[in-house]
Each structure stands twice: as structure tokens, then as C-alpha cells.
Design a protein around this motif. Structure first.
Motif, short mmCIF file in Angstrom:
data_model
loop_
_atom_site.label_atom_id
_atom_site.label_comp_id
_atom_site.label_asym_id
_atom_site.label_seq_id
_atom_site.Cartn_x
_atom_site.Cartn_y
_atom_site.Cartn_z
N ALA A 96 37.78 44.01 52.10
CA ALA A 96 37.67 43.73 50.65
C ALA A 96 37.39 45.22 49.99
CB ALA A 96 36.40 43.00 50.37
N ALA A 97 38.01 45.28 48.96
CA ALA A 97 37.99 46.68 48.15
C ALA A 97 38.09 46.34 46.56
CB ALA A 97 39.07 47.66 48.52
N ILE A 98 37.68 47.28 45.67
CA ILE A 98 37.69 47.21 44.52
C ILE A 98 39.02 47.43 43.61
CG2 ILE A 98 36.51 47.58 42.25
CD1 ILE A 98 33.64 47.69 43.51
N ASP A 99 39.56 46.66 42.94
CA ASP A 99 40.86 46.70 42.52
C ASP A 99 40.56 47.37 41.33
OD1 ASP A 99 43.38 46.41 41.19
OD2 ASP A 99 44.13 45.20 42.69
N LEU A 100 41.03 48.66 40.79
CA LEU A 100 40.91 49.36 39.64
C LEU A 100 41.66 48.79 38.58
CD1 LEU A 100 40.69 52.99 40.63
CD2 LEU A 100 38.70 51.65 40.26
N GLU A 101 42.84 48.10 38.77
CA GLU A 101 43.45 47.45 37.63
C GLU A 101 42.52 46.44 37.23
OE1 GLU A 101 47.69 46.68 38.11
OE2 GLU A 101 47.85 48.93 38.77
N LYS A 102 42.28 45.26 38.39
CA LYS A 102 41.76 44.28 37.96
C LYS A 102 40.26 44.36 37.13
CE LYS A 102 43.54 41.57 42.00
NZ LYS A 102 43.12 41.03 43.03
N LEU A 103 39.81 45.68 37.52
CA LEU A 103 38.30 46.10 37.01
C LEU A 103 38.52 46.42 35.38
CD1 LEU A 103 35.65 46.63 38.18
CD2 LEU A 103 36.32 48.92 38.59
N GLU A 104 39.80 46.55 34.97
CA GLU A 104 39.98 46.75 33.54
C GLU A 104 39.31 45.72 32.63
OE1 GLU A 104 41.01 49.33 31.83
OE2 GLU A 104 41.51 50.46 33.63
N LYS A 105 39.35 44.47 33.47
CA LYS A 105 38.87 43.04 32.38
C LYS A 105 37.10 43.28 32.47
CE LYS A 105 42.44 39.85 33.50
NZ LYS A 105 42.79 38.97 34.29
N PHE A 106 36.53 44.16 33.25
CA PHE A 106 35.24 43.97 33.40
C PHE A 106 34.60 45.60 33.05
CE2 PHE A 106 37.01 41.23 36.21
CZ PHE A 106 36.60 39.97 35.74
N PRO A 107 34.41 45.82 31.77
CA PRO A 107 34.00 47.12 31.36
C PRO A 107 32.73 47.72 31.93
CG PRO A 107 34.04 45.63 29.68
CD PRO A 107 34.60 44.61 30.58
N GLU A 108 31.81 46.77 31.95
CA GLU A 108 30.30 47.22 32.35
C GLU A 108 30.51 47.66 33.86
OE1 GLU A 108 27.68 47.73 30.62
OE2 GLU A 108 28.84 47.30 28.65
N VAL A 109 31.12 47.09 34.67
CA VAL A 109 31.07 46.96 36.07
C VAL A 109 32.15 48.24 36.29
CG1 VAL A 109 32.00 46.35 38.35
CG2 VAL A 109 30.88 44.81 36.82
N LYS A 110 33.16 48.47 35.47
CA LYS A 110 34.04 49.62 35.50
C LYS A 110 33.36 51.00 35.29
CE LYS A 110 38.03 51.94 33.42
NZ LYS A 110 38.89 51.87 32.48
N ALA A 111 32.53 50.98 34.14
CA ALA A 111 31.93 52.13 33.58
C ALA A 111 30.63 52.47 34.70
CB ALA A 111 31.30 51.92 32.26
N TRP A 112 30.24 51.61 35.58
CA TRP A 112 29.19 51.97 36.33
C TRP A 112 29.98 52.38 37.59
CZ3 TRP A 112 29.07 49.77 41.30
CH2 TRP A 112 28.08 50.15 42.05
N PHE A 113 30.93 51.55 38.11
CA PHE A 113 31.58 52.00 39.36
C PHE A 113 32.09 53.44 39.14
CE2 PHE A 113 35.33 51.49 42.24
CZ PHE A 113 34.72 51.38 43.49
N LEU A 114 32.77 53.73 38.13
CA LEU A 114 33.41 55.10 37.90
C LEU A 114 32.65 56.27 37.35
CD1 LEU A 114 36.95 53.91 36.65
CD2 LEU A 114 36.16 54.52 38.90
N LYS A 115 31.26 55.85 37.27
CA LYS A 115 30.19 56.65 36.80
C LYS A 115 30.48 57.20 35.33
CE LYS A 115 27.83 58.37 41.13
NZ LYS A 115 28.04 57.23 42.07
N GLN A 116 30.84 56.42 34.63
CA GLN A 116 31.32 56.97 33.10
C GLN A 116 30.40 57.06 32.27
OE1 GLN A 116 34.55 54.05 32.61
NE2 GLN A 116 36.10 55.58 33.39
#
Ligand SMILES: [Zn+2]
Length: 270
Positions: A96-116
Motif C-alpha cells: 500500500a502506498a499513497i497515490d498523489l493523484e487520488k490525493l487531490e480530492k483530499f486537500p487536508e491530507v494532501k497538505a499534511w502529507f506534502l508538508k505544505q
């Protein structure tokens, strides 16, 4: 979405007790572990391979019987947030890995994961709500086969007492334990209750005085990504041309086979 047999909040509490605080990475890791666990046929005896040292190992320990202590969990730090569970006999499993494309739909998780966002900018409650709502939707699950040679268990060797620190260590590591070979992470020498003056057969000398002496044990040079055979072998004579290499290996003093008049104070003051 539940995390295995736990509700999100139950798992959050578990994470709090085990990890010190409910780290978002651990909660996401919970969904990752459960997503690959579901892929394995019921009753499979599995082991875990994790590609990061952050949070994910704790999710595996909370949700499976695998741990580093029982050697059913391996952490190889590739810097990727991914976990695989695989059949311990066939080495077939799922990753299991995190799919950066699918992550687009989840902005909070994306911002956390990519340390934005900085910690101050992060709305933790909002992030937790999104992690629970998303569940495993942004994961990519792929079948994997682990290379058997990668999983080779170390052959066990006889256990003996180190002549320097008097602690037990595997004899295969050399004439003295790895800690005393220079891998000691502590500033001072560990003097355990059994500590004794080193036997007169050993001498610790600055490398410039080691020319013409005989190395007491193998000395390994670690180059990331390359094999780490010994750069110097036990019994090898140290020559003037070796000083530069020893310095590059971070060694300013080494153990050599003793001469008749050994000054053990030198060893005490390592
Ligand atoms: Zn030792």
C-alpha cells in the motif's frame, strides 16, 4: 471508516497510548495496513516490510503480530510512505502506498502529507475528519513479490564475551564487539559491571603510531548502497599509505595486536 476491528476514535486512542499522540501518519498508516491485510487470504502467516521509519512501523505493530523484536517486521528506509505484507513462505504479498493523484480530492491530507502547511496553519480537527472520511480511498494497492535474498535471516553465531567491554556479542562480528570496534554511539566508554582492563594482548593506538602494527580485527567501511566488505582485515599490517583511508573511515585510533609493554591507560581514556 473503521480501521480493522477498531472505530476511528478507538484507533486514535490506541495511537495516543502507544505513540504518545495520535499522529496523522499513524492513523493513515492504520488504513494502509488494513487495506493490505484484507488482500491476504484468511489464515496467511505474513510478515511486513516498511519503507519509512516514520509512524508506519507503529501502525503495523498495533494491527498485526509483526514487530522488529520478533523479526517479522523489516524497516528499510527508502523514504517512501509504503507498507507491504507478504506470505512468509511464498514471499507474495501486497503493498500500500499513497497515490498523489487520488490525493487531490483530499486537500487536508494532501497538505499534511506534502508538508505544505506549517503546524500552526494546520487545522488538526479538519485533518482528522478528512482522514476518517477518506479511509483508504487515496491508496494504491499493488501485488508484490519480495526478493528472497533480501529476506535472508542472519545466521546465528556463538555468543562470547568481548575482551574490552566484557559484554556478550556474536563471535562472527570479530575479535571484539562492534561497539568497541568504533561503532560506539556514546561519548565515553561503557563500563558495565563486568568491565575489566583489556587483556594485555590488545593495544589502542593513534593511527600514526599504528604503522607497522597488525590490525586486531576487521574494519568495515560503509558506503551507502554498496556492499560493505571489510576494508582492513584482522591480521593485516598497517602501512603508511593506509592512514588516509583510515581517516576517511573516521578512525583516529585503532586496536592492534599488543606489544609487550602495554599502556592500558590509553584504552581507559578512549
Ligand atoms: Zn566490546
Amino acid at each position: 471508516m473503521n480501521i480493522g476491528k477498531y472505530t476511528f476514535n478507538e484507533f486514535k486512542e490506541l495511537a495516543q497510548c502507544f505513540h504518545g499522540y495520535p499522529a496523522p501518519g499513524l492513523l493513515i498508516g492504520g488504513y494502509m495496513v488494513e487495506a493490505v491485510k484484507r488482500k491476504l487470504p484468511e489464515g496467511t502467516l505474513f510478515e511486513a516490510l516498511i519503507e519509512t521509519t516514520k509512524c508506519l512501523p507503529d501502525a503495523v505493530q498495533l494491527l498485526t503480530l509483526c514487530s522488529t523484536g520478533n523479526a517479522w517486521m523489516r524497516v528499510t528506509n527508502l523514504g517512501r510512505y509504503a507498507v507491504s505484507l507478504y506470505d512468509k513462505y511464498s514471499f507474495d504479498g501486497w503493498r500500500a502506498a499513497i497515490d498523489l493523484e487520488k490525493l487531490e480530492k483530499f486537500p487536508e491530507v494532501k497538505a499534511w502529507f506534502l508538508k505544505q502547511k506549517t503546524k500552526q496553519e494546520q487545522d488538526t480537527d479538519k485533518l482528522f475528519v478528512e482522514i476518517e472520511k477518506a479511509g483508504d480511498q487515496y491508496l494504491t494497492i499493488t501485488p508484490v513479490h519480495i526478493r528472497p535474498q533480501y529476506l535472508k535471516k542472519k545466521t546465528s553465531s556463538a555468543i562470547v564475551a568481548c575482551p574490552i567491554c566484557r559484554e556478550a556479542y556474536p563471535k562472527n562480528d570479530g575479535a571484539i564487539c562492534r561497539g568497541c570496534q568504533g561503532e560506539n554511539p556514546y561519548r565515553s566508554v561503557i563500563q558495565s559491571p563486568g568491565y575489566r582492563e583489556p587483556s594485555p594482548g590488545l593495544e589502542y593506538v593513534p593511527i600514526e603510531k599504528a604503522i607497522g602494527e597488525t590490525a586486531l580485527h576487521d574494519m568495515t567501511r560503509i558506503i551507502p548502497g554498496k556492499s560493505k566488505g571489510p576494508e582492513f582485515k584482522a591480521g593485516q599490517k598497517i602501512e603508511a599509505g593506509d592512514l588516509c583511508r583510515l581517516q576517511q573511515m573516521g578512525r583516529s585510533s585503532i586496536y592492534v595486536e599488543g606489544r609487550t609493554n602495554v599502556d592500558t591507560n590509553k584504552i581507559k581514556n578512549l
